[in-house]
Structure formats: C-alpha cells, structure tokens
Design a protein around this motif. Sequence first.
Motif, PDB file in Angstrom:
ATOM      1  N   GLU A 148      43.931  66.962  23.555  1.00  0.00           N
ATOM      2  CA  GLU A 148      45.038  67.459  24.183  1.00  0.00           C
ATOM      3  C   GLU A 148      45.307  68.927  24.569  1.00  0.00           C
ATOM      4  OE1 GLU A 148      49.172  65.391  23.500  1.00  0.00           O
ATOM      5  OE2 GLU A 148      49.475  67.541  22.813  1.00  0.00           O
ATOM      6  N   VAL A 149      44.876  69.031  25.901  1.00  0.00           N
ATOM      7  CA  VAL A 149      45.102  70.721  26.217  1.00  0.00           C
ATOM      8  C   VAL A 149      46.646  70.778  26.947  1.00  0.00           C
ATOM      9  CG1 VAL A 149      44.068  72.092  28.242  1.00  0.00           C
ATOM     10  CG2 VAL A 149      42.721  70.416  27.105  1.00  0.00           C
ATOM     11  N   ASN A 150      47.180  71.720  26.233  1.00  0.00           N
ATOM     12  CA  ASN A 150      48.428  72.156  26.684  1.00  0.00           C
ATOM     13  C   ASN A 150      48.466  73.597  27.301  1.00  0.00           C
ATOM     14  OD1 ASN A 150      50.331  70.003  25.439  1.00  0.00           O
ATOM     15  ND2 ASN A 150      48.728  70.709  23.754  1.00  0.00           N
ATOM     16  N   TYR A 151      48.948  73.817  28.537  1.00  0.00           N
ATOM     17  CA  TYR A 151      49.090  74.907  29.425  1.00  0.00           C
ATOM     18  C   TYR A 151      50.278  74.993  30.363  1.00  0.00           C
ATOM     19  CZ  TYR A 151      47.663  78.904  32.241  1.00  0.00           C
ATOM     20  OH  TYR A 151      47.635  80.209  33.017  1.00  0.00           O
ATOM     21  N   LEU A 152      50.948  76.062  29.842  1.00  0.00           N
ATOM     22  CA  LEU A 152      52.344  76.035  30.480  1.00  0.00           C
ATOM     23  C   LEU A 152      53.087  74.927  30.439  1.00  0.00           C
ATOM     24  CD1 LEU A 152      51.116  78.189  33.718  1.00  0.00           C
ATOM     25  CD2 LEU A 152      52.253  79.169  31.506  1.00  0.00           C
ATOM     26  N   HIS A 153      53.479  74.286  31.627  1.00  0.00           N
ATOM     27  CA  HIS A 153      54.257  72.824  31.474  1.00  0.00           C
ATOM     28  C   HIS A 153      53.238  71.644  31.472  1.00  0.00           C
ATOM     29  CE1 HIS A 153      57.608  75.242  31.594  1.00  0.00           C
ATOM     30  NE2 HIS A 153      57.445  76.097  32.734  1.00  0.00           N
ATOM     31  N   PHE A 154      51.878  71.938  31.636  1.00  0.00           N
ATOM     32  CA  PHE A 154      50.768  70.867  31.589  1.00  0.00           C
ATOM     33  C   PHE A 154      50.517  70.384  30.486  1.00  0.00           C
ATOM     34  CE2 PHE A 154      50.869  73.380  35.579  1.00  0.00           C
ATOM     35  CZ  PHE A 154      51.124  72.202  36.640  1.00  0.00           C
ATOM     36  N   THR A 155      49.969  69.203  30.332  1.00  0.00           N
ATOM     37  CA  THR A 155      49.649  68.273  29.202  1.00  0.00           C
ATOM     38  C   THR A 155      48.354  67.463  29.536  1.00  0.00           C
ATOM     39  OG1 THR A 155      51.411  68.849  27.745  1.00  0.00           O
ATOM     40  CG2 THR A 155      49.961  66.982  26.815  1.00  0.00           C
ATOM     41  N   ASP A 156      47.209  67.551  29.161  1.00  0.00           N
ATOM     42  CA  ASP A 156      46.348  66.629  29.800  1.00  0.00           C
ATOM     43  C   ASP A 156      45.694  66.182  28.449  1.00  0.00           C
ATOM     44  OD1 ASP A 156      45.964  66.918  32.741  1.00  0.00           O
ATOM     45  OD2 ASP A 156      46.230  69.038  32.140  1.00  0.00           O
ATOM     46  N   LYS A 157      45.194  65.026  28.635  1.00  0.00           N
ATOM     47  CA  LYS A 157      44.427  64.330  27.559  1.00  0.00           C
ATOM     48  C   LYS A 157      42.942  63.768  27.892  1.00  0.00           C
ATOM     49  CE  LYS A 157      47.963  62.355  24.305  1.00  0.00           C
ATOM     50  NZ  LYS A 157      48.432  61.042  23.629  1.00  0.00           N
ATOM     51  N   CYS A 158      42.098  64.060  27.238  1.00  0.00           N
ATOM     52  CA  CYS A 158      40.718  63.845  27.549  1.00  0.00           C
ATOM     53  C   CYS A 158      39.989  63.233  26.084  1.00  0.00           C
ATOM     54  CB  CYS A 158      39.927  64.793  28.388  1.00  0.00           C
ATOM     55  SG  CYS A 158      39.735  66.289  27.449  1.00  0.00           S
ATOM     56  N   HIS A 159      38.589  63.118  26.485  1.00  0.00           N
ATOM     57  CA  HIS A 159      37.678  62.673  25.185  1.00  0.00           C
ATOM     58  C   HIS A 159      36.442  63.661  25.040  1.00  0.00           C
ATOM     59  CE1 HIS A 159      39.349  58.438  25.061  1.00  0.00           C
ATOM     60  NE2 HIS A 159      39.532  58.486  26.143  1.00  0.00           N
ATOM     61  N   THR A 160      36.020  64.332  26.114  1.00  0.00           N
ATOM     62  CA  THR A 160      34.977  65.110  25.938  1.00  0.00           C
ATOM     63  C   THR A 160      35.308  66.557  26.229  1.00  0.00           C
ATOM     64  OG1 THR A 160      34.247  64.991  28.131  1.00  0.00           O
ATOM     65  CG2 THR A 160      33.417  63.262  26.537  1.00  0.00           C
ATOM     66  N   LEU A 161      34.238  67.335  25.579  1.00  0.00           N
ATOM     67  CA  LEU A 161      34.469  68.866  25.614  1.00  0.00           C
ATOM     68  C   LEU A 161      34.039  69.238  27.331  1.00  0.00           C
ATOM     69  CD1 LEU A 161      32.487  70.245  22.686  1.00  0.00           C
ATOM     70  CD2 LEU A 161      35.174  69.500  22.784  1.00  0.00           C
ATOM     71  N   GLU A 162      33.324  68.466  27.974  1.00  0.00           N
ATOM     72  CA  GLU A 162      33.266  68.526  29.343  1.00  0.00           C
ATOM     73  C   GLU A 162      34.409  68.706  29.836  1.00  0.00           C
ATOM     74  OE1 GLU A 162      29.920  67.651  32.772  1.00  0.00           O
ATOM     75  OE2 GLU A 162      30.032  66.367  31.110  1.00  0.00           O
ATOM     76  N   GLU A 163      35.173  67.528  29.905  1.00  0.00           N
ATOM     77  CA  GLU A 163      36.443  67.272  30.560  1.00  0.00           C
ATOM     78  C   GLU A 163      37.274  68.398  30.286  1.00  0.00           C
ATOM     79  OE1 GLU A 163      37.500  62.652  30.691  1.00  0.00           O
ATOM     80  OE2 GLU A 163      36.654  63.015  28.835  1.00  0.00           O
ATOM     81  N   ILE A 164      37.348  69.129  28.928  1.00  0.00           N
ATOM     82  CA  ILE A 164      38.144  70.012  28.627  1.00  0.00           C
ATOM     83  C   ILE A 164      38.008  71.333  29.645  1.00  0.00           C
ATOM     84  CG2 ILE A 164      38.913  71.944  26.851  1.00  0.00           C
ATOM     85  CD1 ILE A 164      38.361  69.629  24.780  1.00  0.00           C
ATOM     86  N   LEU A 165      36.610  71.595  29.706  1.00  0.00           N
ATOM     87  CA  LEU A 165      35.982  72.617  30.682  1.00  0.00           C
ATOM     88  C   LEU A 165      36.663  72.633  31.929  1.00  0.00           C
ATOM     89  CD1 LEU A 165      32.409  73.090  29.523  1.00  0.00           C
ATOM     90  CD2 LEU A 165      34.491  74.239  28.774  1.00  0.00           C
ATOM     91  N   LYS A 166      36.488  71.368  32.474  1.00  0.00           N
ATOM     92  CA  LYS A 166      37.041  71.162  33.808  1.00  0.00           C
ATOM     93  C   LYS A 166      38.581  71.243  34.058  1.00  0.00           C
ATOM     94  CE  LYS A 166      33.293  67.711  35.124  1.00  0.00           C
ATOM     95  NZ  LYS A 166      33.064  66.538  35.487  1.00  0.00           N
ATOM     96  N   ILE A 167      39.329  70.799  32.916  1.00  0.00           N
ATOM     97  CA  ILE A 167      40.868  70.902  33.013  1.00  0.00           C
ATOM     98  C   ILE A 167      41.274  72.570  32.975  1.00  0.00           C
ATOM     99  CG2 ILE A 167      43.031  70.506  31.637  1.00  0.00           C
ATOM    100  CD1 ILE A 167      41.810  67.832  30.743  1.00  0.00           C
ATOM    101  N   ILE A 168      40.560  73.213  31.939  1.00  0.00           N
ATOM    102  CA  ILE A 168      40.815  74.687  32.076  1.00  0.00           C
ATOM    103  C   ILE A 168      40.570  75.189  33.563  1.00  0.00           C
ATOM    104  CG2 ILE A 168      40.476  76.825  31.040  1.00  0.00           C
ATOM    105  CD1 ILE A 168      40.249  75.161  28.332  1.00  0.00           C
ATOM    106  N   LYS A 169      39.595  74.936  33.930  1.00  0.00           N
ATOM    107  CA  LYS A 169      39.139  75.618  35.328  1.00  0.00           C
ATOM    108  C   LYS A 169      39.944  75.402  36.383  1.00  0.00           C
ATOM    109  CE  LYS A 169      33.990  75.873  34.359  1.00  0.00           C
ATOM    110  NZ  LYS A 169      32.849  75.312  34.682  1.00  0.00           N
ATOM    111  N   LYS A 170      40.406  73.953  36.139  1.00  0.00           N
ATOM    112  CA  LYS A 170      41.395  73.454  37.364  1.00  0.00           C
ATOM    113  C   LYS A 170      42.754  74.343  37.025  1.00  0.00           C
ATOM    114  CE  LYS A 170      43.833  69.893  36.598  1.00  0.00           C
ATOM    115  NZ  LYS A 170      44.289  68.343  36.323  1.00  0.00           N
ATOM    116  N   HIS A 171      43.282  74.594  36.153  1.00  0.00           N
ATOM    117  CA  HIS A 171      44.536  75.311  35.901  1.00  0.00           C
ATOM    118  C   HIS A 171      44.647  76.843  36.127  1.00  0.00           C
ATOM    119  CE1 HIS A 171      46.875  71.769  34.710  1.00  0.00           C
ATOM    120  NE2 HIS A 171      45.943  71.466  33.508  1.00  0.00           N
ATOM    121  N   LEU A 172      43.145  77.573  35.852  1.00  0.00           N
ATOM    122  CA  LEU A 172      43.224  78.823  35.917  1.00  0.00           C
ATOM    123  C   LEU A 172      42.382  79.184  37.303  1.00  0.00           C
ATOM    124  CD1 LEU A 172      41.481  79.860  32.579  1.00  0.00           C
ATOM    125  CD2 LEU A 172      44.100  79.737  33.138  1.00  0.00           C
ATOM    126  N   GLN A 173      42.533  78.220  38.321  1.00  0.00           N
ATOM    127  CA  GLN A 173      42.102  78.740  39.722  1.00  0.00           C
ATOM    128  C   GLN A 173      42.973  79.355  40.435  1.00  0.00           C
ATOM    129  OE1 GLN A 173      41.130  74.976  41.456  1.00  0.00           O
ATOM    130  NE2 GLN A 173      39.029  75.068  40.928  1.00  0.00           N
TER     131      GLN A 173
END
Length: 308
Positions: free
Chosen positions: A283-308
């Motif tokens: 579970e990735v929590n950033y500001l007001h966003f919460t995303d759930k995923c299964h893999t580390l690769e998905e975590i990297l994609k979520i962080i890149k998306k939010h930090l763009q």
Amino acid sequence: MFLEIKNTTIGYQKPLISEVNASLDFGDICLLIGNNGVGKTTLIKSILNQISLINGEILINKKQNNQLSNKEIAEQIAVVFSKSQIPANYTTEDLISLGKFIHLPYYYQLEKEDTQEVNHIISQLKLDEYKNTLLQKLSDGNLQKAFIGRALAQNSPMIILDEPTTHLDEDNKIIILKLLRDLAKKHNKIILFSSHDWRLAKEFADKIWFVNNGILQEGLAEDILLDNDLLTNPRLFIINENFVSPEINAPFLEKEMLYSALQKNFKKDLSGIKINFQDKFWEVNYLHFTDKCHTLEEILKIIKKHLQ
C-alpha cells in the motif's frame, strides 16, 4: 582436544588475528567466517604450519604443529583450498584415489577395498558420469567436488576446507554439506570450513569461528549469531548517497528488496511517502492518494506517476 590454538597471533609481518584461543574435537563441525582479507586462509595455513606463528602455539593431537613433518600433518588433516593446482592428465577417479597415497608409498597398488571406497565417494558426490573424465574438462563445480573427494579418500581425523562451496550451485552445496555433517557425526571426524555465507551456520555448523576486527570469536553457532547483528542482519549496498527513503513498514527481506529497488531508481527525497506491506499487498500512501499493488515494479511506477 584434537586441535588447540593457544594465545596465538597469526599474520605475516603484521598481525592479522591476535590472541586466538580456540579448539576443536572429534565430531565438531565449525564454520570459519569473516570478510575477505581478515585472515581466514592465513589461519588455515598457520594450522597446517605453512606460515609461521607470530607467537603462541598450535597443537594437533597434543603435538606442536611446527614439530610435525608435512606428511605427519597430512595424515592428521586433509585440506581442500579454494584454488588448487590441477594435475595434468588426471581423471576424476585418479584425483580422488590420490587421497589414499597419503598413507601409502607412491608405487603402491590400491587394494580392492581402497578402490571400492573411492568408487563410493564418487557416487556420494554424484560424479559417476565424470569418473573417467580429465580434470581439465570438468566444470568448476565438479572439479571442486573432485578435490573434496580426494580429501574424503584421505580418511584423516580432520578435514579443513577453504571456501568449499564457492563454485557449487545450491543442490551440490547441500550434497557436500550433508556429506560433511554425516562424516562428523557418524564417523567422528572434525570439519572446519570457511565461507562468507553465514546461513550455513544455522543448518550445518555446531560452532562458529568469527574473525572480525583482528579478533576471533568462537563458540556455539547460535550464540555467535545472536551476539553479532551484522551476521544475521546484513545490509545491502548503498549506491546512492543522496537517496532519502520513504517510510517503509514491511518484513526485513521485503523492506531490503524495496529499498534496493528505490535507491537505484530515484535520487529524490521520498520521505513524504509511506509504504506498508500487509497480507501480500503493498500500500503506497502519498499526500491524499492511496494505491495498492502486488509487486515492487508496480510501486516504482506509482511513485514515478505521483512525482511527475
């Protein structure tokens, strides 16, 4: 005690390990562990009297090792070094049979029981199909097993192995270590082997000799592991000094793997992100966003998306 190291300092011009006091007796399996360059091989060579002691004494079967001939030491201790000279035109069977000649003249013909023992060792090491193969044609792993086979055929009270599992895959590593443990417990041999892999201690070793900062700690394997957090909690390399990690709540291994992936992919300050692992979900929590995923690769994609 068969092997006794008393108030011994080992090294060359300068001490590598000081004030060593340790001993091993029949049935003991001991892991010698420490980083490169701390003196593990030097300690082994000192036991074998290949390197003179700076001070102290080493006793093999109650006799000072520097009073024994090379042949007498070989009769007491079989050795496998991580780098050994390969005899020319020798097959696997030839090399393993060579262990028998420690106790016999070179011109001696092996008895039937000697040949049977050599064949048994070849089978134990799963080298049957390479029995008549020249050593130069063996893989590194099978060559290592052949040298271990020679030590087994030597039938000495003690066997010392310097990084014996270096070239072995996991299956062959287990074959060798189980065989060594069987020798110690069923045939009352002493096994001393060096390695960088502390995991081997928990499964195969009774004792640990841990070389760190010029000192040798010795004792029950579990006691040494509990006393040294750096053995049971190794840290991955830090390759990005400017990396600031997010808050990660996860079991040790998962946390280390995620940290490894993040520091290789981000140079930014990620301290505002919280990542939790629970029930096989991240579970990735950033500001007001919460995303759930299964893999580390998905975590990297979520962080890149939010930090763009």
